[in-house]
Design a protein around this motif. Structure first.
Motif, PDB file in Angstrom:
ATOM      1  N   GLU A  58      11.394 -26.912  23.981  1.00  0.00           N
ATOM      2  CA  GLU A  58      10.349 -26.569  23.030  1.00  0.00           C
ATOM      3  C   GLU A  58      10.878 -26.301  21.624  1.00  0.00           C
TER       4      GLU A  58
ATOM      5  N   PRO B 196       4.935 -19.253  35.733  1.00  0.00           N
ATOM      6  CA  PRO B 196       4.313 -20.321  34.943  1.00  0.00           C
ATOM      7  C   PRO B 196       4.312 -21.621  35.745  1.00  0.00           C
ATOM      8  N   ASP B 197       3.377 -22.513  35.393  1.00  0.00           N
ATOM      9  CA  ASP B 197       3.308 -23.772  36.123  1.00  0.00           C
ATOM     10  C   ASP B 197       4.408 -24.743  35.698  1.00  0.00           C
ATOM     11  N   ARG B 198       5.014 -24.564  34.518  1.00  0.00           N
ATOM     12  CA  ARG B 198       6.137 -25.395  34.070  1.00  0.00           C
ATOM     13  C   ARG B 198       6.947 -24.620  33.045  1.00  0.00           C
ATOM     14  N   VAL B 199       8.162 -25.044  32.848  1.00  0.00           N
ATOM     15  CA  VAL B 199       9.045 -24.422  31.872  1.00  0.00           C
ATOM     16  C   VAL B 199       9.451 -25.502  30.874  1.00  0.00           C
ATOM     17  N   ASN B 200       9.189 -25.272  29.626  1.00  0.00           N
ATOM     18  CA  ASN B 200       9.537 -26.233  28.593  1.00  0.00           C
ATOM     19  C   ASN B 200      10.832 -25.781  27.926  1.00  0.00           C
TER      20      ASN B 200
END
Length: 153
Positions: free
Chosen positions: A25, A18-22
């Motif tokens: 959330e 993935p391009d980012r990890v939240n």
């Protein structure tokens, strides 16, 4: 086993990064503590009930907090505002103890101040109490020097 440099490695869709990890959330964050200032106390009666009640002849005072932006638009540093708040001699009377100004010999003209007044007191007068969101002062009833209309004057 050797790999030819001309070969391409195919990535499966399940292994794509993935391009980012939240990470935040699904978390719930607690509300920040309410800052205890004369303005918030003046507008919120429930906040007054959360503050300690002065006993005897003592008075509960909230020191005056200077604004963080001057009239000219200059932003003041937090350290400067905190230093000024701790050394202030002006405060907002939150509540009076049950025996404050009851001594007719000491106070023949009656009480010097009442709840919701702005008062001037000595620099080292009273006890300083740190609470969540601010600090308070407990003064004796005879440590009030004067009553003022506007603390910014």
């Amino acid at each position: 086993m050797t790999v030819d440099a001309t070969q391409t490695v195919e990535e499966s869709p399940s292994k794509a990064l993935p391009d980012r990890v939240n990470i935040f959330e699904n978390r719930e964050f607690p509300d920040p503590p309410i800052e205890v200032t004369p303005e918030t106390v003046h507008n919120d009666e429930l906040l007054i009930q959360k503050l300690p009640l002065p006993t005897g002849y003592r008075i509960l005072i909230l020191p005056f907090s200077q604004k963080t932006v001057t009239k000219g638009g200059i932003h003041l540093a937090e350290s400067y505002v905190e230093k000024e708040r701790l050394s202030t001699n002006v405060g907002f009377v939150v509540s009076l103890g049950p025996d404050a100004y009851k001594d007719a010999i000491k106070f023949p003209n009656g009480a010097w101040c009442k709840a919701r007044d702005w008062v001037i007191f000595g620099r080292y007068a009273g006890a300083r109490i740190k609470i969540d969101g601010g600090d308070l002062r407990l003064l004796n009833d005879d440590e009030v020097l004067a009553v003022v209309g506007n603390p910014e004057d």
